[in-house]
Motif scaffolding. Structure first.
Motif, PDB file in Angstrom:
ATOM      1  N   THR A 137       0.848  -1.194  -0.140  1.00  0.00           N
ATOM      2  CA  THR A 137      -0.191  -0.094  -0.091  1.00  0.00           C
ATOM      3  C   THR A 137       0.685   1.236   0.102  1.00  0.00           C
ATOM      4  O   THR A 137       1.488   1.465  -0.897  1.00  0.00           O
ATOM      5  CB  THR A 137      -0.976   0.085   1.315  1.00  0.00           C
ATOM      6  N   SER A 138       1.134   1.971   1.081  1.00  0.00           N
ATOM      7  CA  SER A 138       1.978   3.066   1.299  1.00  0.00           C
ATOM      8  C   SER A 138       2.751   2.810   2.745  1.00  0.00           C
ATOM      9  O   SER A 138       2.286   2.114   3.659  1.00  0.00           O
ATOM     10  CB  SER A 138       1.204   4.324   1.205  1.00  0.00           C
ATOM     11  N   ARG A 139       3.707   3.596   2.941  1.00  0.00           N
ATOM     12  CA  ARG A 139       4.712   3.581   4.046  1.00  0.00           C
ATOM     13  C   ARG A 139       3.623   4.003   5.333  1.00  0.00           C
ATOM     14  O   ARG A 139       3.502   3.371   6.165  1.00  0.00           O
ATOM     15  CB  ARG A 139       5.764   4.389   3.871  1.00  0.00           C
TER      16      ARG A 139
END
Length: 186
Positions: free
Chosen positions: A114-116
């Motif tokens: 997904t994202s950090r």
């Protein structure tokens, strides 16, 4: 009826508030749908109830949220390791332990599906369930500085709390079913 709906219906009446909360926390709020379900997956895995974990994962995958599922599961497994390690360092409180490198592999943090900031959000939920103050503080800081804000943190922890309560309620239900059949729970 989805596996999660069936499981929610299996929550016994003494825990009916948990049943109602389980439905409510997974709708709306400050989190996007993938964020809500990634938090739910991480929380269900951290709560260590296989039936609940499998039902939450199945529901999230049915919604096409494979990346959130993968990062939720990754967050739960990483926090199973990190929460023990960093909680120990925090509880002991000796500088010598904090000065030593952890030398624990956490490559997924650098390459999430997904994202950090979302992986950090999922990790925050698992850390809240696992009771690691140091990790909760660290993940909350990254999530807020990453732009999701305190409302997102609040919603994530609400989801974690309800998922954890659902795991406990389901075990209570299983215990009651065994006793009704006249079997030993041990």
């Amino acid at each position: 009826m989805s596996p999660l709906e069936r499981l929610r219906d299996a929550i016994p009446d003494p825990a009916r508030d948990v049943r109602l909360n389980l439905q409510a926390v997974l709708q709306g709020g400050a989190l996007t749908e993938p964020q809500r379900w990634g938090v739910a997956v991480a929380s269900a895995a951290a709560a260590r109830n296989a039936a609940l974990r499998d039902a939450v994962v199945a529901e999230a995958r049915a919604r096409g949220l494979d990346a959130a599922v993968d990062d939720g599961l990754a967050a739960a497994s990483l926090m199973a390791m990190n929460n023990v390690y960093y909680r120990f360092r925090h509880m002991v409180g000796k500088p010598g332990y904090s000065e030593r490198p952890a030398r624990l592999r956490m490559g997924r943090l650098a390459q999430p599906a997904t994202s950090r900031v979302e992986l950090e959000l999922f990790s925050l939920a698992a850390s809240a369930i696992n009771g690691c103050e140091a990790c909760v503080r660290a993940h909350e800081d990254v999530v807020v500085k990453g732009g999701l804000g305190e409302d997102a943190v609040h919603d994530a922890v609400r989801i974690a709390a309800v998922i954890h309560a659902a795991a406990v309620a389901l075990e209570i239900g299983e215990e009651g079913a065994v006793e009704e059949r006249g079997e030993s729970a041990a």
